[in-house]
Write a protein that holds these residues in place. Structure first.
Motif, mmCIF file in Angstrom:
data_model
loop_
_atom_site.group_PDB
_atom_site.id
_atom_site.type_symbol
_atom_site.label_atom_id
_atom_site.label_comp_id
_atom_site.label_asym_id
_atom_site.label_seq_id
_atom_site.Cartn_x
_atom_site.Cartn_y
_atom_site.Cartn_z
ATOM 1 N N GLY A 5 0.797 -1.207 0.000
ATOM 2 C CA GLY A 5 0.000 0.000 0.000
ATOM 3 C C GLY A 5 0.832 1.262 0.000
ATOM 4 O O GLY A 5 1.984 1.274 0.460
ATOM 5 N N ASN A 6 0.231 2.301 -0.528
ATOM 6 C CA ASN A 6 0.821 3.636 -0.535
ATOM 7 C C ASN A 6 -0.237 4.619 -0.072
ATOM 8 O O ASN A 6 -1.406 4.509 -0.460
ATOM 9 C CB ASN A 6 1.264 4.041 -1.948
ATOM 10 N N ARG A 7 0.190 5.586 0.735
ATOM 11 C CA ARG A 7 -0.661 6.687 1.165
ATOM 12 C C ARG A 7 0.088 7.962 0.812
ATOM 13 O O ARG A 7 1.298 8.042 1.034
ATOM 14 C CB ARG A 7 -0.931 6.600 2.657
ATOM 15 N N PHE A 8 -0.617 8.961 0.276
ATOM 16 C CA PHE A 8 0.106 10.141 -0.187
ATOM 17 C C PHE A 8 -0.797 11.363 -0.254
ATOM 18 O O PHE A 8 -2.022 11.266 -0.296
ATOM 19 C CB PHE A 8 0.738 9.880 -1.558
ATOM 20 N N LEU A 23 -3.458 9.403 -10.786
ATOM 21 C CA LEU A 23 -4.360 8.384 -10.237
ATOM 22 C C LEU A 23 -4.714 7.339 -11.285
ATOM 23 O O LEU A 23 -4.771 6.134 -10.983
ATOM 24 C CB LEU A 23 -5.616 9.034 -9.671
ATOM 25 N N GLU A 24 -4.940 7.762 -12.519
ATOM 26 C CA GLU A 24 -5.244 6.799 -13.582
ATOM 27 C C GLU A 24 -4.044 5.903 -13.858
ATOM 28 O O GLU A 24 -4.192 4.708 -14.138
ATOM 29 C CB GLU A 24 -5.697 7.502 -14.856
ATOM 30 N N VAL A 40 -7.009 -1.251 -5.229
ATOM 31 C CA VAL A 40 -7.907 -0.142 -4.932
ATOM 32 C C VAL A 40 -7.080 1.126 -5.003
ATOM 33 O O VAL A 40 -5.983 1.191 -4.447
ATOM 34 C CB VAL A 40 -8.531 -0.268 -3.523
ATOM 35 N N VAL A 41 -7.593 2.131 -5.695
ATOM 36 C CA VAL A 41 -6.983 3.462 -5.758
ATOM 37 C C VAL A 41 -8.082 4.456 -5.447
ATOM 38 O O VAL A 41 -9.135 4.432 -6.096
ATOM 39 C CB VAL A 41 -6.384 3.753 -7.155
ATOM 40 N N GLY A 42 -7.862 5.298 -4.435
ATOM 41 C CA GLY A 42 -8.898 6.263 -4.116
ATOM 42 C C GLY A 42 -8.560 7.131 -2.925
ATOM 43 O O GLY A 42 -7.417 7.162 -2.459
ATOM 44 N N ARG A 43 -9.564 7.817 -2.430
ATOM 45 C CA ARG A 43 -9.417 8.718 -1.288
ATOM 46 C C ARG A 43 -9.003 7.927 -0.045
ATOM 47 O O ARG A 43 -9.440 6.803 0.157
ATOM 48 C CB ARG A 43 -10.730 9.429 -0.997
ATOM 49 N N ALA A 53 -3.467 3.798 -2.321
ATOM 50 C CA ALA A 53 -3.565 2.703 -3.285
ATOM 51 C C ALA A 53 -3.061 1.430 -2.625
ATOM 52 O O ALA A 53 -2.083 1.477 -1.871
ATOM 53 C CB ALA A 53 -2.735 3.013 -4.529
ATOM 54 N N THR A 54 -3.737 0.323 -2.871
ATOM 55 C CA THR A 54 -3.268 -0.978 -2.415
ATOM 56 C C THR A 54 -3.275 -1.947 -3.589
ATOM 57 O O THR A 54 -4.137 -1.872 -4.472
ATOM 58 C CB THR A 54 -4.128 -1.556 -1.274
#
Length: 138
Positions: A5-8, A23-24, A40-43, A53-54
């Protein structure tokens, strides 16, 4: 199984078009990298980051494929220059006591082979977690 996962948070002033492109590109990783089982990519809610994103991957071989795939490299080039703060993490059900070090070693191997990527990461305002350069699983 490994969930990477990434958080940003994007830099202030990032245009909506640039944000959408980044994001795309992350979503394209999930669609195009064979070793990614789901994504999953999102808020990102409940923390200090805006987006996340995970990517679910079976094993270390698949993780390496994910790291070096051209679509992942593309995301690095279009996304990292827009990012201010970044954190990575990995969750696994593998009982290998050396899994943390093995994951960190894959990331370090990638940085060692890609000076451009290393510079992009060095330019981030803040980068923490399992994929941070020089971490070596510590």
């Amino acid at each position: 199984m490994i969930v990477h996962g990434n958080r940003f948070t994007f830099k202030p002033g990032t245009t909506p078009e640039a944000l959408d492109e980044a994001l795309e590109s992350l979503r394209n990783q999930g669609r195009s990298i064979p070793s990614v089982r789901s994504f999953v990519v999102g808020r990102d809610f409940g923390g200090e980051y805006e987006w996340g994103a995970t990517f679910v991957i079976d094993d270390l071989d698949g993780y390496w494929e994910y790291l070096i795939h051209p679509s992942h490299r593309h995301t690095d080039r279009v996304g990292l220059p827009l990012v201010d703060t970044f954190a990575s993490f990995d969750i696994t059900d593998d009982d290998d006591p050396e899994m943390e070090q093995k994951i960190a070693a894959l990331h370090q191997r990638r940085y060692d082979a890609d000076a451009e990527l290393t510079q992009l990461v060095s330019d981030l305002g803040e980068y923490t977690g399992s994929a941070a350069p020089g971490r070596h699983g510590k």
